[in-house]
Design a protein around this motif. Structure first.
Motif, mmCIF file in Angstrom:
data_model
loop_
_atom_site.group_PDB
_atom_site.id
_atom_site.type_symbol
_atom_site.label_atom_id
_atom_site.label_comp_id
_atom_site.label_asym_id
_atom_site.label_seq_id
_atom_site.Cartn_x
_atom_site.Cartn_y
_atom_site.Cartn_z
ATOM 1 N N TYR A 24 0.823 -1.214 0.000
ATOM 2 C CA TYR A 24 0.000 0.000 0.000
ATOM 3 C C TYR A 24 0.859 1.268 0.000
ATOM 4 C CZ TYR A 24 -4.558 -2.237 0.639
ATOM 5 O OH TYR A 24 -5.708 -2.955 0.459
ATOM 6 N N GLU A 57 -9.519 11.682 -2.492
ATOM 7 C CA GLU A 57 -8.451 10.675 -2.456
ATOM 8 C C GLU A 57 -8.874 9.454 -3.256
ATOM 9 O OE1 GLU A 57 -5.701 8.298 0.764
ATOM 10 O OE2 GLU A 57 -7.772 8.705 1.328
ATOM 11 N N GLY A 61 -7.866 2.918 1.529
ATOM 12 C CA GLY A 61 -6.927 1.925 2.065
ATOM 13 C C GLY A 61 -6.818 1.920 3.567
ATOM 14 N N THR A 62 -5.615 2.193 4.048
ATOM 15 C CA THR A 62 -5.354 2.162 5.496
ATOM 16 C C THR A 62 -5.894 3.399 6.215
ATOM 17 O OG1 THR A 62 -3.260 3.336 5.244
ATOM 18 C CG2 THR A 62 -3.186 0.913 5.087
ATOM 19 N N GLY A 63 -6.246 4.432 5.461
ATOM 20 C CA GLY A 63 -6.697 5.679 6.088
ATOM 21 C C GLY A 63 -5.533 6.587 6.479
ATOM 22 N N LEU A 64 -4.313 6.204 6.098
ATOM 23 C CA LEU A 64 -3.148 7.001 6.531
ATOM 24 C C LEU A 64 -3.200 8.426 5.980
ATOM 25 C CD1 LEU A 64 -0.443 7.280 7.967
ATOM 26 C CD2 LEU A 64 0.671 6.214 5.996
ATOM 27 N N ASN A 65 -3.457 8.578 4.689
ATOM 28 C CA ASN A 65 -3.501 9.932 4.117
ATOM 29 C C ASN A 65 -4.627 10.757 4.737
ATOM 30 O OD1 ASN A 65 -1.433 9.292 2.364
ATOM 31 N ND2 ASN A 65 -2.804 8.758 0.678
ATOM 32 N N GLU A 86 -12.894 3.923 -2.300
ATOM 33 C CA GLU A 86 -12.241 2.635 -2.038
ATOM 34 C C GLU A 86 -13.104 1.489 -2.553
ATOM 35 O OE1 GLU A 86 -9.125 1.653 -0.689
ATOM 36 O OE2 GLU A 86 -9.989 -0.147 -1.556
ATOM 37 N N LYS A 87 -12.513 0.627 -3.367
ATOM 38 C CA LYS A 87 -13.251 -0.524 -3.895
ATOM 39 C C LYS A 87 -13.127 -1.759 -2.998
ATOM 40 C CE LYS A 87 -13.774 -3.148 -8.176
ATOM 41 N NZ LYS A 87 -13.219 -3.388 -9.509
ATOM 42 N N PHE A 88 -12.005 -1.848 -2.274
ATOM 43 C CA PHE A 88 -11.747 -3.052 -1.472
ATOM 44 C C PHE A 88 -11.422 -2.672 -0.023
ATOM 45 C CE2 PHE A 88 -9.817 -3.641 -5.783
ATOM 46 C CZ PHE A 88 -10.706 -4.572 -6.298
ATOM 47 N N ILE A 138 -16.903 2.534 -3.906
ATOM 48 C CA ILE A 138 -17.153 2.398 -5.347
ATOM 49 C C ILE A 138 -15.831 2.172 -6.080
ATOM 50 C CG2 ILE A 138 -19.240 3.835 -5.399
ATOM 51 C CD1 ILE A 138 -17.416 6.108 -6.530
ATOM 52 N N VAL A 140 -13.228 3.572 -8.721
ATOM 53 C CA VAL A 140 -12.875 4.914 -9.196
ATOM 54 C C VAL A 140 -13.312 5.105 -10.658
ATOM 55 C CG1 VAL A 140 -10.496 4.273 -9.818
ATOM 56 C CG2 VAL A 140 -11.043 6.641 -9.389
ATOM 57 N N ASP A 155 -3.668 7.914 -5.286
ATOM 58 C CA ASP A 155 -2.886 6.900 -4.561
ATOM 59 C C ASP A 155 -3.394 5.498 -4.899
ATOM 60 O OD1 ASP A 155 -0.885 6.008 -2.901
ATOM 61 O OD2 ASP A 155 -1.932 6.453 -1.030
ATOM 62 N N ALA A 156 -3.556 5.240 -6.196
ATOM 63 C CA ALA A 156 -3.917 3.889 -6.651
ATOM 64 C C ALA A 156 -2.659 3.018 -6.647
ATOM 65 C CB ALA A 156 -4.473 3.968 -8.069
HETATM 66 C C1 LIG Z 1 -1.615 2.157 -2.922
HETATM 67 S S1 LIG Z 1 -3.046 1.684 -1.962
HETATM 68 C C2 LIG Z 1 -3.123 3.205 -1.049
HETATM 69 C C3 LIG Z 1 -4.214 3.336 -0.059
HETATM 70 C C4 LIG Z 1 -4.271 4.519 0.860
HETATM 71 N N1 LIG Z 1 -4.185 5.788 0.235
HETATM 72 C C5 LIG Z 1 -3.399 4.363 2.066
HETATM 73 O O1 LIG Z 1 -2.692 5.304 2.407
HETATM 74 O O2 LIG Z 1 -3.444 3.315 2.682
HETATM 75 C C6 LIG Z 1 -4.315 1.722 -3.242
HETATM 76 C C7 LIG Z 1 -5.731 1.634 -2.760
HETATM 77 O O3 LIG Z 1 -6.615 1.728 -3.889
HETATM 78 C C8 LIG Z 1 -7.668 0.777 -3.731
HETATM 79 N N2 LIG Z 1 -8.200 0.440 -5.053
HETATM 80 C C9 LIG Z 1 -7.707 -0.446 -5.952
HETATM 81 N N3 LIG Z 1 -8.441 -0.459 -7.078
HETATM 82 C C10 LIG Z 1 -9.433 0.433 -6.906
HETATM 83 C C11 LIG Z 1 -10.515 0.863 -7.735
HETATM 84 N N4 LIG Z 1 -10.689 0.371 -8.963
HETATM 85 N N5 LIG Z 1 -11.345 1.807 -7.256
HETATM 86 C C12 LIG Z 1 -11.170 2.308 -5.997
HETATM 87 N N6 LIG Z 1 -10.158 1.929 -5.165
HETATM 88 C C13 LIG Z 1 -9.295 1.000 -5.621
HETATM 89 C C14 LIG Z 1 -6.985 -0.386 -3.045
HETATM 90 O O4 LIG Z 1 -7.900 -1.262 -2.425
HETATM 91 C C15 LIG Z 1 -6.074 0.329 -2.055
HETATM 92 O O5 LIG Z 1 -6.742 0.608 -0.863
#
Ligand SMILES: C[S@@+](CC[C@H](N)C(=O)[O-])C[C@H]1O[C@@H](n2cnc3c(N)ncnc32)[C@H](O)[C@@H]1O
Length: 224
Positions: A24, A57, A61-65, A86-88, A138, A140, A155-156
């Motif tokens: 991540y 954003e 993800g982790t919610g860090l940002n 966030e999709k997952f 949803i 993105v 931040d994908a």
């Molecule tokens: C590089 S991680 C960064 C996450 C977050 N910004 C963090 O600081 O933890 C990418 C994030 O994008 C999400 N993601 C992946 N494909 C996506 C999509 N098609 N639509 C929305 N989110 C997606 C992932 O599940 C993951 O949480």
């Protein structure tokens, strides 16, 4: 989806996801990367001109940002409307094990990290009087907005893992979602990504990257 918590080089944790074969954050330091790319090059770049910011954003993800932005905004007494996609979503045992709440010593602020995760999806929620958070569960690829945001934290996962998220169509949607003079920041500095950003109308800046990466990218929307 299988995921595990890992330790990165600055002592902060992150998540590894075998399905995408991706971390991540940077293994050179999750916290230092997020601060450098999103807070320093994005949030602090815009906050000087405004005490009110709307932020999008890509990838909660982790919610860090989100949490770092909340902590930084408190210092400026800034009013933030934060939308994150966030999709997952992460499972509770994963986000609890990250201990990102301990970034601050303030117990009241620490509690906000957990509430950012437990608030409802797809609803605007009040984190405190100055910070409103909308988490959209949803893809993105389905997101559209017009002239709404001052900053986009893009931040994908990397283009090598998710090339469908680094396309002309997605960056056109990002351009449309920004207000004039809005900025998109990303850790990615690939030439092909910068070419696409330019082709959809952004003014593209290559900035020094966080530890372990030579460059990062800031793209600015300037209406002609
Ligand atoms: C590089 S991680 C960064 C996450 C977050 N910004 C963090 O600081 O933890 C990418 C994030 O994008 C999400 N993601 C992946 N494909 C996506 C999509 N098609 N639509 C929305 N989110 C997606 C992932 O599940 C993951 O949480």
């Amino acid at each position: 989806m299988e995921r595990s918590v890992v330790l990165t080089a600055d002592g902060s944790s992150s998540v590894f996801v075998p399905y995408f074969d991706e971390y991540y954050h940077s293994v050179h330091g999750a916290l230092q990367e997020s601060v450098h790319v999103f807070i320093d090059a994005g949030f602090l770049f815009k906050i000087n001109n405004s005490k009110e910011l709307s932020i999008l954003e890509i990838g909660f993800g982790t919610g860090l940002n989100t949490f770092l932005t909340f902590l930084e905004a408190e210092k400026y007494n800034a009013k933030i409307d934060y939308v994150t996609i966030e999709k997952f979503p992460l499972e509770r045992n994963i986000y609890e094990a990250l201990h990102f709440n301990t970034i601050t010593d303030d117990a009241n602020k620490q509690a906000r990290f957990m509430s950012m995760h437990t608030i409802d999806w797809n609803k605007k929620s009040k984190v405190n009087t100055h910070f409103y958070l909308t988490k959209l569960h949803i893809d993105v690829l389905d997101f559209k907005a017009s002239n709404m945001f001052d900053i986009i934290y893009f931040d994908a996962f990397a283009p090598t893992a998710q090339k469908e998220l680094w396309t002309t169509a997605v960056f056109t949607a990002m351009y449309d979602a920004l207000k004039n003079e809005g900025v998109l920041v990303t850790y990615c500095a690939k030439g092909e990504v910068k070419r696409i950003l330019k082709s959809v109308g952004f003014v593209v800046q290559s900035l020094p990257g966080p530890i372990g990466k030579r460059e990062m990218t800031r793209a600015i929307k300037l209406n002609k």
